[in-house]
Design an enzyme around this catalytic site. Sequence first.
Site, PDB file in Angstrom:
ATOM      1  CE1 TYR A 103      -3.578 -13.689  11.298  1.00 13.74           C
ATOM      2  CE2 TYR A 103      -1.563 -14.941  11.295  1.00 13.74           C
ATOM      3  CZ  TYR A 103      -2.123 -13.676  11.373  1.00 13.74           C
ATOM      4  OH  TYR A 103      -1.382 -12.647  11.204  1.00 13.74           O
ATOM      5  NE  ARG A 148      -4.326  -1.131   1.754  1.00 14.74           N
ATOM      6  CZ  ARG A 148      -5.200  -0.750   0.942  1.00 14.74           C
ATOM      7  NH1 ARG A 148      -5.119   0.383   0.411  1.00 14.74           N
ATOM      8  NH2 ARG A 148      -6.320  -1.475   0.806  1.00 14.74           N
TER       9      ARG A 148
END
Lengths: 348, 348
Positions: free
Chosen positions: A152, A31
């Site tokens: 996770y 990003r």
Amino acid sequence: MTQPFNSRFLSACYRLPTDATPVWFMRQAGRYMAEYRAIREKYGLLEIVRQPELAAEVTLQPVRAFGVDAAILFADILLPLQPMGLDFEFARGEGPVIHNPIRTLADVYALRPLEPEETLAPVMQAIRLLRAELGPTPLIGFSGAPFTVASYMIEGGASRDYKTTKLMMYAAPETWQALMDRLSTALAEYVTAQVRAGAQAIQLFDSWVGALSPMDYETFVLPYSKKVLEAAQSTGVPVIHFGTGTATLLPLMRQAGGDVIGLDWRVPLDNGWQAIGHDRAVQGNLDPVALLAPIPELKKRIHDVLRRAEGRPGHIFNVGHGILQHTPEKNVRVAVEIVHEWKTENGE
Amino acid sequence: MTQPFNSRFLSACYRLPTDATPVWFMRQAGRYMAEYRAIREKYGLLEIVRQPELAAEVTLQPVRAFGVDAAILFADILLPLQPMGLDFEFARGEGPVIHNPIRTLADVYALRPLEPEETLAPVMQAIRLLRAELGPTPLIGFSGAPFTVASYMIEGGASRDYKTTKLMMYAAPETWQALMDRLSTALAEYVTAQVRAGAQAIQLFDSWVGALSPMDYETFVLPYSKKVLEAAQSTGVPVIHFGTGTATLLPLMRQAGGDVIGLDWRVPLDNGWQAIGHDRAVQGNLDPVALLAPIPELKKRIHDVLRRAEGRPGHIFNVGHGILQHTPEKNVRVAVEIVHEWKTENGE
């Protein structure tokens, strides 16, 4: 001077002399780059990794822009979850969410084998496209390490304390072992498939392993990381073993395996290298926040890292964790130049 | 045997022999206790700390329930923020939020001196009430350390990467120094006021300092922590200096000060004690997740910590970070018994 493989990066992985210290950055595609944001305006993260042309394009962006010494495949460590049977998505602003986390032995038994060449075919295709495009710049494939991926799967997303994960170790060790057994098999297949597709090095990301004591690491993690690392090393490519917050785990991470051990900034690079042993290469370890600092401060901090690595080959410059979102692109470009301009004592 | 002060806890702070290892737990008053939840149904966290009777009652709950060897004042490390001029609240489900975070030198100059005896009078009153109630059980007062408190002031809340905080160090060191100067003065006054009110020990919580490299700790944090620790020690009470993720910071934390250095579970207690030096006491270091494990596993893990401390006085048993929300109260009670029943070699 000798620089095998026509690559600083690959040479340093094997602790061979190089003409300059090789440098790449974790999350070097992302990003903070305007080119990347332009693509993300049109496509979600999972859309990019499922379209080999897009994944390849995003992987190439920082190589073209900054002249880094290695490319790293644009992908996500959680890609194996969906093919293994977990209902996984990136929720807007919340990070990864797994709607059916692993909690019981029955959940573990319900996991499907990964079969990465079929279920993650776009990843393999992106690797093949990239090898055709990259020329002499080596391509790093990667996978999450069993502990980090398991955390996770069990927590259902990111975690601060890894409570549910550790409780599985402490209260249901047979469930933990069954999960880590299947997961390490799957990830071993995943990294070897990446090498078959053309990856020239593998990095294993055990990003969150620093949540564990050395005793828990040794019992509950080391054997499974070792299985994946050995599978990767058996392909003949160099293997990087990375984690954060690992100051007390380094000798055990070395034991688990890897030609190169990744360090974060919490351990001074020279001390970390000594703890690991100088018969392994090291990668790191600039604090990623330093890449947002004014250039003179950034330069001072890069030089400090390089100075701590001086005197022997086998250092790959990197950040100690991924590049942060608002990092100026200019600073990344300048950082690459600063690293390459440094006069190594071992380079001639 | 000799056990000065009629207190295992205070004796161990000074590395004097005790009849059993003293034990208390960070966040021993809190949501895992039904008694506490009953009070929280009626009052917000800040309402409790602003009403001395309620703060005292909550502080006493775990002392009555579990027989721990020390009480710790129920308060929050962010209490100094509001009197210093920051608009601070606990947002529901989001943790602390500061609406006007510190970003510039002008923001720093706008901070008000703390004057804790006036602005935090309810805290001082709670300490006085507690001393009257507690009998021989010592009362620990506490404060956040300058780095950890500054990180909230700058980031505006909790943080994953401390980017804005570190960037102030790297890009505006004069702003950082001005903030740390004022903050360390305020916190030094806060801890000395607590001792005047009756606190018999002080713990300095540098909970998030493990985000820093040793080099940054030494330059940007050590002098300010030292100021607060010296102020606390000058009152004559023992001082505990605590952080997490501090494996590479321990020798510098020792240098900053404290009679007792707190350890988290990431460093084996014996190794941590060696890094600190045996002329200081240590506190820790059970992984708080272990308190949720089945009793036999919990016992094994407590014994491992105790065994690593064997052979010399000066160990205070604790968790390596705060007790977690869903910890069974029974496990906390049993943990205290397990610690007290352990036969120390140094106790006779």
